[in-house]
Design an enzyme around this catalytic site. Structure first.
Site: not given
Ligand SMILES: *Cc1c(COP(=O)(O)O)cnc(C)c1O
Length: 380
Positions: A46, A98, A170, A195
């Site tokens: 992690r 978004y 973003d 994306k």
């Protein structure tokens, strides 16, 4: 070196152990220590993973930041970003975001007592007025989703500095191939790597890139503390996608321009939204701030929902699906799909009407995409 060369070589040297030109996928959740707390930089999966580290270094280099951090989704990256802002913080966000970003910010407002204001950051007067008071974070998308509105990043950064706020952009739609917010003064870049960076619709992922060393250390701590990290395999797939980002963005743009030009002037079309069109109200800002216009075209059809649903049914090459930025063309009906979580009044006030359709132009032959939209509009 130039961007398309750096995409392939920056921070991606051949594996030092074997010379493999691709980074190995280290499927290991933990790493041996030679003595307690003596190790080679990796302790637990992690906290850090060597495959992920290659991706993170590449993202930092391409966005021009100090450090990159990879996440299990774009919203995982945003969740981690928002952990830095305790109750009482003032967040100024764009009003065309978004849908999932809007939902998470709204959740933080309701649940954690963070003050969030959604304003039109594309309007200089609104920016000046809103940032005349102190703020902690300015959060924006440019081009925005789904209306392809632009925000002047450098201008917002100047106002945000005066208000004492950090600026997060973003950059999912433009990608570093077309726009680098950190070079324009932003502090943090966020990506949904799902994306364009991944580019093949086969993973869900996210990223943060930090401009400053101190923020990088803080967010690396939060990345480990929150734990929304990608698997090594997903990190590898994003790296694999990154290498072709340059050629893909060129192809996406060629297709998007052809589709936008076909739609513009069709009698069934009320408005086309594409920053590359001279008719886009912020076309000049796009030319100044971006080195290309990207692959997303939104279009508002005449007649509301019924002709819009017929258009969606008739498309053959564009697949009706959420998401964007993959090699295959996708079409979305924001009102009922990606932006359904935004309340109707809010949605309509911002121009996300029932006639709005978002096209993610893939890298198929542009002529086939043009034929597809032309055929679907026939008779409207
Ligand atoms: C998809 C998307 C997100 C959310 O990313 P996920 O990977 O789906 O969590 C955030 N911002 C933009 C602009 C997006 O398109």
């Amino acid at each position: 070196m130039r961007f398309n060369t750096r995409l392939i070589h920056d921070a991606q040297p051949p594996d030092p152990l074997t010379g493999a030109v691709n980074p190995p996928i280290y499927l290991s959740s933990t790493f041996r220590q030679s003595a307690p707390n003596r190790h080679r930089g990796y302790v637990y999966g992690r906290t850090g993973n060597p495959t992920r580290a290659v991706l993170e270094a590449a993202l930092a280099a391409l966005e021009g930041g100090r450090a990159g951090l990879a996440f299990s989704s774009g919203l995982g990256a945003l969740t981690t970003l928002l952990e830095q802002f305790p109750s009482g913080s003032r967040i100024v966000a764009g009003d065309d975001l978004y849908g999932g970003t809007w939902r998470l910010l709204d959740h933080h407002r309701r649940q954690f007592g963070v003050r969030v204001e959604f304003v039109d950051l594309g309007d200089p007067a609104v920016v000046a007025e809103t940032l005349a008071r102190p703020a902690d974070l300015v959060y924006l998308e440019t081009p925005s989703n789904p209306l392809l509105r632009l925000v002047d990043i450098a201008a917002v950064v100047r106002r945000a500095r005066a208000a004492g706020a950090v600026v997060a952009v973003d950059n999912t739609f433009a990608t570093p191939a077309l726009q680098r917010p950190i070079e324009l003064g932003a502090d943090i870049v966020l990506h949904s790597t799902t994306k364009y960076l991944g580019g093949h619709s086969d993973i869900i992922g996210g990223a943060l890139v930090l401009k400053e060393h101190r923020a990088a250390a803080r967010y690396a701590w939060l990345q480990n503390a929150v734990g929304a990290v990608p698997s090594p395999f997903d990190a590898y797939l994003v790296l694999r996608g990154l290498r072709t980002l340059g050629v893909r963005m060129r192809a996406h743009e060629e297709a998007a321009r052809a589709v936008a030009e076909e739609l513009e002037g069709h009698r069934g079309v009320r408005r086309v939204f594409y920053p590359g069109l001279a008719s886009h109200p912020q076309h000049r800002l796009a030319r100044r701030q971006m080195s290309g216009y990207g692959g997303i075209v939104s279009v508002e059809l005449r007649g509301g929902r019924a002709p819009t649903l017929r258009f969606l049914r008739r498309l053959k090459v564009f697949t009706l699906a959420e998401s964007l930025g993959g090699v295959e063309s996708l079409v979305d009906h924001p009102a009922t799909m990606t932006h359904a979580s935004v309340p109707e009044a809010e949605r309509l006030a911002h121009g996300v009407t029932d006639g709005l359709v978002r096209l993610s132009c893939g890298i198929e032959d542009p002529a086939d995409l043009v034929d597809d939209v032309r055929g679907a509009l026939r008779g409207t």
